[in-house]
Design an enzyme around this catalytic site. Structure first.
Site, PDB file in Angstrom:
ATOM      1  N   SER A 218       0.806  -1.227  -0.042  1.00  0.00           N
ATOM      2  CA  SER A 218      -0.230  -0.016  -0.023  1.00  0.00           C
ATOM      3  C   SER A 218       0.905   1.251  -0.154  1.00  0.00           C
ATOM      4  CB  SER A 218      -0.954   0.026   1.250  1.00  0.00           C
ATOM      5  OG  SER A 218      -1.891   1.109   1.168  1.00  0.00           O
TER       6      SER A 218
ATOM      7  N   HIS B 265      -2.258  -0.336  -3.649  1.00  0.00           N
ATOM      8  CA  HIS B 265      -3.208   0.588  -3.633  1.00  0.00           C
ATOM      9  C   HIS B 265      -2.325   1.697  -4.275  1.00  0.00           C
ATOM     10  CE1 HIS B 265      -6.446  -1.317  -1.547  1.00  0.00           C
ATOM     11  NE2 HIS B 265      -5.629  -1.864  -0.599  1.00  0.00           N
TER      12      HIS B 265
ATOM     13  N   ASP C 243      -5.713  -4.525   5.104  1.00  0.00           N
ATOM     14  CA  ASP C 243      -6.112  -5.271   3.951  1.00  0.00           C
ATOM     15  C   ASP C 243      -4.984  -6.221   3.973  1.00  0.00           C
ATOM     16  OD1 ASP C 243      -7.295  -6.447   1.669  1.00  0.00           O
ATOM     17  OD2 ASP C 243      -6.773  -4.491   0.492  1.00  0.00           O
TER      18      ASP C 243
END
Length: 943
Positions: free
Chosen positions: A19, A46, A137
């Site tokens: 991320s 992400h 996540d």
């Protein structure tokens, strides 16, 4: 090389998720992944902001082909597949991609969806790497991967820009390894190559702490994948196991730990060196010593410590297998109330056990052959002993070497047969055992090629061993031999030394056996000689009694006549006295022969020992008075009678008193009788000349005489004391002699008091016995004393006989008035010679040849007459007289019992002799001497 994951079911797939701040982490992981890893890689991040250049930048930075995933594409190991922005990516079981637009629910868990699909599609082949990022996540997806058997790698906090996302996976407990970002690529490459996961940091710390050490086992242990063993990861070991392992690895003693129901093992360096290293990996189930049987293991598992001593265990070391001996101390390793481990400490006792075993073999060898009867039996017994020690001596052969026939013959053998043990083997042959070489050099010969030396040995099976030692046995009185001893397959110099000791022991026993054979043969010859001599004495004694009876009877009849002239009575009394003495000597010889033959019959009866002793002593009173010696007796009554044979006791005491009188010239003889708790003690102590120390051990030896001791008479056969000791022992008594020269001698006799029912021929009442032996010995002792003060060199006559009274023409015709010096130690013979010669010549007598020089220098005799047996001996007397210038020409005549004797005298006369012959020979010597003297004077005047 391309290809789908489905084509390679075990290749798997790698998914990198990141991320915020994770782009750099993805690049570093891909850079660390080997280009030939051969595993498909999928990345997802992400993305915030522009993302059109993501794959291009990624391709340039890592040098790999990178492409956005499209629905239906197959992930391949020749490129990196990236999850498109705004999309949810799944990898299906056939390796194809499923890409769909990102909806609201999946937007926050797109990593979980990706990882879950990989877990479901690839199972244990799925590898997930959760890199830097924020949020949680990927945690659920990582859990799915872990549940499917896949691997979950997490970037550690030190290298992650944001650790919340990887930290969430760690907190969930589903991370297999937490690694620096630069190590993740290499780990993935190892996984793709099938090498497994590296240890965790906790594992590494535990390995460094628990498995520390410089030894070989410690080094191997630090490189072992313990998770793949029954021990499990080191970081998960219980404290008891950690402590025990540290103890094992650090101990200089041989130790081994067996852990768990499978007995997974962990030895230390000393144990591997002692028991032999094997190929079993550390921590894997392995062999245990045979001694750790079910019983021992059950006891240890129950918490008991067990000691097992002298365990024999085959071990492989040094390139071969050998039997070794050990002592083991086996203790339980407890953990949480159970005993999952067994710890054994091992101490080798092989050298000690071998030394003890070989020492027992040598002891048995010497013990079993100690009393063997002869050389061959000793050899056979020795080989028989070695047969029971096949571990140290696989085979043994004993050969006797015959040099005359140049052949060796087998005496005994064990452990070998056929051609290896030929019963007859010519010496000097190239085949067979090198017996001749060993025997000629006197050194052991090591045979290295038993099989090759005996080419036909295979017919009887393989030879018991390949090497043997041939030991020569030293010659033992004409007997020569050799010993062939097999050597075990594994032996050392100490074993060869043991075989040499075996050979030395056998040689020693063979020598002793031969010596015993010779001693036995000599003893048999001596016994035969003794039997012959004893028989001879018995026969001669019997033969002497008849003529002695015929001599004594007329003499006794003659002495009974009242009109017997005095001079004839004196001659008959002299003849009777010495005939009785001869009869007593014959009786002594006969008794000695009977004692030696075991035929002396004793009649034991209860006697008053004190009274009987006093009675016997009284018989010697007159002889002691005539000899000028006080004879005292202290014989108080005893509390109990003594069982004895009165006649034998008379002989014992009479011999002791006679010896005391013979060697005592002044002082006293004391006879004491006293009671001891169990014995009666009788002592005869004198103040005589004593016995030399060197002769004391021999006084009871038959025929031994003390030649250098002064005595009133030197007559005797040397059997009196020997017979006395035999008679004392016949009474179950003991006798002892203590003496000191010039001080005196004490003889002590102990006789048991009380009843002796085991004595044969006993009578209950005392009978009267005449003291014949005592009276005869006392009469002889009385004759030793000088008559009319004969203690000097003056003339002594037994009877006042005027010269020429015998009217013998021989006497009157031989140079009357000549001076004769007589040296004779026997009183009766000395008096007889004086009476015989004094009728014609001026006779002077001395008691021994030792006084001859003094008397000859004082009186200058015309002739010297001496007994060759009077001390010193005849040859010595002749030398002394010849050495004196004044006496050198004096004739010397010796009386001797040996017709062949030649002592250097002018003449000698063999006893018994005739009086007429003695007078004639002395007269002839006197006349010859005077003629030589006149001739010498005439020759001097003519000059």
């Amino acid at each position: 090389m391309g290809g789908s994951a489905a084509d390679r079911p075990l290749a798997g797939v790698v998914v990198l998720v990141a991320s915020a701040g994770g782009f750099d982490a993805i690049i570093r992981v891909l850079l660390g992944l080997p280009a030939d890893a051969g595993v498909p890689v999928v990345v997802a991040q992400h993305l915030s902001g522009p993302h059109e250049k993501f794959v291009g930048v990624l391709s340039r930075r890592v040098g790999r082909v990178c492409a956005w995933a499209e629905d239906g594409d197959v992930v391949a190991d020749d490129r990196v597949t990236a999850c498109p922005p705004g999309s949810v990516l799944e990898v299906l079981p056939d390796g194809t991609c499923s890409v769909r637009p990102l909806d609201g629910a999946a937007g926050h868990h797109r990593f979980d969806v990706l990882l879950s699909s990989v877990a479901e599609s690839f199972g244990a082949g799925a590898v997930a790497a959760v890199l830097s990022g924020m949020g949680s996540d990927g945690t659920a997806g990582a859990r799915a991967v872990r549940a499917a058997g896949g691997v979950v790698l997490v970037q550690d906090e030190d290298t992650a820009e944001h650790f919340s996302m990887p930290g969430s996976v760690v907190d969930a407990g589903v991370a297999d390894r937490v690694l620096p970002v630069d190590e993740i690529g290499a780990v993935i490459g190892n996984l793709a190559g099938g090498f497994g996961l590296p240890p965790s940091r906790a594992e590494l710390d535990a390995v460094r702490t628990v498995l520390a050490g410089a030894g070989e086992v410690a080094r191997l242990a630090r490189g072992t994948d313990w998770e793949a063993t029954p021990f499990g990861a080191v970081s998960g070991w219980p404290p008891a196991l950690r402590t025990t392992v540290r103890l094992v690895l650090g101990s200089p003693l041989a130790m081994c730990l067996w852990w768990g129901p499978d007995r997974a093992r962990l030895p230390n360096d000393a144990y591997r060196a002692l028991m032999g290293a094997d190929d079993t990996g550390l921590g894997q189930p392995g062999d245990v010593p045979d001694v750790l049987d079910e019983d021992v293991e059950r006891r240890v598992r129950a918490g008991e410590s067990v000691e097992v001593r002298e365990v024999r265990q085959p071990v492989t070391r040094g390139g071969g297998t050998e039997d070794a001996s050990f002592d083991l101390a086996v203790v339980p390793v407890e953990d949480a109330g159970t005993v999952p481990g067994i710890l054994a400490t091992v101490v080798e006792r092989t050298a000690e056990v071998l030394a003890d075993r070989r020492l027992r073999a040598l002891h048995e060898l010497t013990e079993r052959t100690a009393d063997a009867d002869g050389w061959h039996e000793t050899f056979e017994r020795a080989i028989g002993v070695l047969a029971g020690h096949a571990e140290d001596v696989p085979f043994a052969l004993g050969y006797r070497i015959d040099h005359v026939g140049a052949v060796a013959r087998l005496v005994a053998g064990t452990g070998a047969a056929g051609v290896l043990a030929p019963p007859r083997m010519p010496l000097g042959e190239r085949w067979g055992w090198p017996l001749a070489h060993a025997e000629s050099t006197g050194e052991p010969v090591l045979v290295e090629d038993v099989g090759a030396r005996f080419a036909d040995a295979g017919r009887d099976g393989d030879p018991p061993c390949r090497r043997a030692l041939v030991l020569p046995l030293p010659h033992t009185d004409g007997e020569a031999g050799a010993l062939v001893l097999g050597l075990p397959p594994r032996h050392d110099a100490r074993h060869e030394e043991f075989l040499r000791l075996v050979g030395a022991a056998v040689a020693l026993r063979l020598g002793e056996a031969r010596t015993r054979e010779k001693d036995r043969e000599r003893a048999e010859r001596l016994a035969a000689l003794e039997r012959a001599r004893t028989s001879f004495f018995a026969d001669v004694s019997h033969e002497f009694r008849t003529p002695l009876t015929l001599v004594l009877a007329p003499v006794e009849d003659g002495l009974a006549r009242p009109d017997l002239p005095d001079d004839l009575r004196a001659d008959l009394e002299l003849a009777r006295r010495h005939a009785r003495r001869l009869l007593r000597l014959v009786g002594t010889l006969l008794d000695s022969a009977h004692v030696r033959a075991g035929r002396l019959r004793a009649r034991f009866e209860p006697a008053d020992l004190a009274a009987l002793t006093a009675e016997i002593v009284a018989v010697f009173r007159e002889a002691a008075d005539r000899g000028g010696v006080a004879l005292r007796v202290d014989a108080a009554p005893l509390p109990a009678p003594v069982w004895l044979d009165p006649q034998l006791w008379e002989r014992i005491l009479a011999h002791l008193l006679s010896n005391a009188l013979k060697h005592t010239f002044e002082g006293a003889i004391d006879v004491r009788v006293r009671a001891l708790p169990h014995h009666a003690e009788v002592q005869v102590a004198d103040t005589g000349v004593g016995i030399p120390r060197t002769d004391l051990p021999l006084v009871f030896q038959r025929f031994h005489r003390v030649a250098t001791t002064a005595a009133r008479s030197h007559d005797g056969a040397g059997i009196g004391l020997s017979l006395t000791e035999e008679l004392v022992r016949r009474h179950r008594g003991r006798i002892r002699v203590r003496s000191e020269e010039k001080v005196g001698t004490t003889v002590t006799v102990w006789l048991p008091m009380g009843s002796r029912p085991e004595m044969e021929h006993t009578v209950e009442e005392r009978s009267d016995h005449p003291l014949d032996v005592a009276e005869a010995l006392a009469e002889e002792a009385a004759a030793w004393a000088p008559v009319d003060g004969d203690r000097t060199l003056h003339d002594v006559t037994l009877l006042d006989e005027p010269p020429g009274a015998a009217g013998d023409p021989v006497r009157s015709s031989r140079v009357p008035g000549a001076r004769v010096l007589v040296a004779e130690d026997h009183p009766d013979l000395r008096r007889y010679l004086h009476r015989l010669l004094a009728a014609t010549w001026d006779v002077r007598t001395v008691e021994g040849a030792a006084e001859v020089l003094e008397a000859a220098r004082e009186h200058r005799p015309d002739v010297v007459l001496a007994d060759v047996t009077a001390p010193p001996d005849g040859p010595a007397l002749v030398r002394r007289l010849r050495a004196d210038p004044q006496l050198r020409a004096t004739p010397i005549v010796l009386l001797t019992t040996d017709p062949s004797a030649d002592a250097g005298a002018d003449d000698h006369l063999v006893t018994p002799f005739s009086g007429r012959e003695l007078v004639a020979r002395l007269g002839a010597q006197i006349e010859l001497a005077r003629l030589r003297h006149r001739g010498a004077e005439g020759a001097g005047g003519a000059r």
